[in-house]
Design an enzyme around this catalytic site. Structure first.
Site, PDB file in Angstrom:
ATOM      1  N   CYS A  41      12.277 -10.833   8.159  1.00 48.14           N
ATOM      2  CA  CYS A  41      13.508 -10.200   8.649  1.00 48.14           C
ATOM      3  C   CYS A  41      14.627 -11.232   8.555  1.00 48.14           C
ATOM      4  O   CYS A  41      14.652 -12.194   9.323  1.00 48.14           O
ATOM      5  CB  CYS A  41      13.338  -9.711  10.084  1.00 48.14           C
ATOM      6  SG  CYS A  41      14.820  -8.933  10.768  1.00 48.14           S
TER       7      CYS A  41
ATOM      8  N   GLY B 294      17.499  -7.019   2.862  1.00 48.33           N
ATOM      9  CA  GLY B 294      18.089  -6.042   1.958  1.00 48.33           C
ATOM     10  C   GLY B 294      19.320  -6.595   1.254  1.00 48.33           C
ATOM     11  O   GLY B 294      19.537  -6.344   0.063  1.00 48.33           O
TER      12      GLY B 294
ATOM     13  N   CYS C 267      20.899  -5.189   7.056  1.00 52.46           N
ATOM     14  CA  CYS C 267      19.543  -5.619   6.749  1.00 52.46           C
ATOM     15  C   CYS C 267      19.647  -6.914   5.956  1.00 52.46           C
ATOM     16  O   CYS C 267      20.170  -6.917   4.838  1.00 52.46           O
ATOM     17  CB  CYS C 267      18.795  -4.552   5.950  1.00 52.46           C
ATOM     18  SG  CYS C 267      17.143  -5.061   5.397  1.00 52.46           S
TER      19      CYS C 267
ATOM     20  N   HIS D  14      11.161  -4.542  -1.532  1.00 50.22           N
ATOM     21  CA  HIS D  14      12.455  -3.858  -1.651  1.00 50.22           C
ATOM     22  C   HIS D  14      12.570  -3.176  -3.005  1.00 50.22           C
ATOM     23  O   HIS D  14      12.037  -3.668  -4.004  1.00 50.22           O
ATOM     24  CB  HIS D  14      13.614  -4.857  -1.532  1.00 50.22           C
ATOM     25  CG  HIS D  14      13.855  -5.344  -0.152  1.00 50.22           C
ATOM     26  ND1 HIS D  14      14.782  -4.779   0.697  1.00 50.22           N
ATOM     27  CD2 HIS D  14      13.269  -6.352   0.542  1.00 50.22           C
ATOM     28  CE1 HIS D  14      14.761  -5.427   1.857  1.00 50.22           C
ATOM     29  NE2 HIS D  14      13.854  -6.381   1.787  1.00 50.22           N
TER      30      HIS D  14
ATOM     31  N   GLU E 143      15.555   0.984   6.060  1.00 52.02           N
ATOM     32  CA  GLU E 143      14.516   0.001   6.324  1.00 52.02           C
ATOM     33  C   GLU E 143      13.198   0.693   6.653  1.00 52.02           C
ATOM     34  O   GLU E 143      13.167   1.631   7.463  1.00 52.02           O
ATOM     35  CB  GLU E 143      14.911  -0.906   7.484  1.00 52.02           C
ATOM     36  CG  GLU E 143      16.065  -1.844   7.182  1.00 52.02           C
ATOM     37  CD  GLU E 143      16.170  -2.951   8.196  1.00 52.02           C
ATOM     38  OE1 GLU E 143      15.153  -3.646   8.434  1.00 52.02           O
ATOM     39  OE2 GLU E 143      17.259  -3.119   8.792  1.00 52.02           O
TER      40      GLU E 143
END
Length: 267
Positions: A73, A210, A207, A150, A198
């Site tokens: 994260c 991201g 994010c 991703h 997410e």
């Protein structure tokens, strides 16, 4: 037993942080879901428990609000760095991260992005640079791992994409055995505009991984140059990356409030 916690956010991507370095804090899936609930719990996108690490200043365990434990994260790592202060090393299930905290902000080296199909991972071999697949109007994404999986689609207008419906469909597609985070990115004069669905959390205001994934994908396709300003609904972060090296994510990290709670009340 009441335990102290801290509520933080990075561009509105919000987190609950428990320090369990001195006293272990085992949490069940139901406890994580209940603590993350915005109506009856503290409320957050992700929940962290900080534990001892043999190779870093701290080990960061990460759960999404649906109770699923995940590997990485980016905005959360920046918030943990800001909470710890200085230049901490942060161990995660997705790899070892190195961070630097400044006043109200933090930068973190998210490690070297991975592009091999089995590193993302994908269910079977294919070219991750432009997947030969489509979901509605979204097609030809790049797939990569930033410690977590991703896919990034480049589109003319991120606001026009019905990500609230396409996001969960793509997240749970059989092509992605560990599910996937879904980003839709638009090239602008300032850099990139990005929205992210997410896995395990849904649409969020920002994010971190991201943003890194979108910037790296944009650089690889020759659409933008490093460093890249990535603007999400909650604000803007900066991503710096050179081919073969680690990607650095920089931006605000805000401490909202501190409190105490008994996690057993949420079992």
């Amino acid at each position: 037993m009441r335990r102290p916690f801290t509520k933080m956010h990075g561009l509105g991507n919000d987190f609950v942080l428990f320090d369990a370095r001195a006293e272990p804090l085992p949490l069940t899936t139901q406890q994580v879901r209940s603590l993350s609930d915005r109506h009856t719990g503290i409320g957050c996108d992700q929940l962290f428990v900080l534990e001892p690490s043999d190779r870093a200043d701290v080990f960061m365990r990460i759960w999404n609000s649906d109770g699923g434990e995940v590997q990485s994260c980016g905005n959360g790592a920046r918030c943990v760095a800001a909470w710890l202060g200085g230049a901490p090393s942060i161990d995660t299930a997705g790899g070892l991260l190195h961070a630097t905290a400044t006043a109200g902000a933090a930068s973190v080296d998210m490690g070297v992005p991975r592009f091999d199909w089995d590193a993302v991972p994908l269910a079977y071999a294919m070219d991750s640079a432009r997947l030969p697949v489509a979901w509605g109007e979204l097609e030809g994404p790049m797939a990569l791992s930033i410690g977590n999986p991703h896919v990034v689609f480049f589109v003319p207008d991120t606001a026009a994409v019905p990500l609230e419906t396409l996001g969960p469909e793509i997240e749970t597609d059989a092509l992605f055995p560990e599910r996937v985070n879904v980003g839709v990115a638009q090239v602008t004069d300032a850099g990139l505009t990005l929205r992210v669905w997410e896995r395990g959390a849904g649409l969020t205001r920002a994010c971190g991984t991201g943003a890194v994934a979108a910037a790296v994908a944009g650089i690889r396709r020759g659409l933008v140059r490093s460093p890249v300003a990535v603007t999400l609904p909650g604000g803007t972060v900066e991503v710096a990356w050179a081919q073969g090296g680690g990607a650095t994510l920089s931006g605000p990290a805000t401490r909202v409030f501190d409190g105490e709670i008994d996690p057993d009340d949420f079992a």
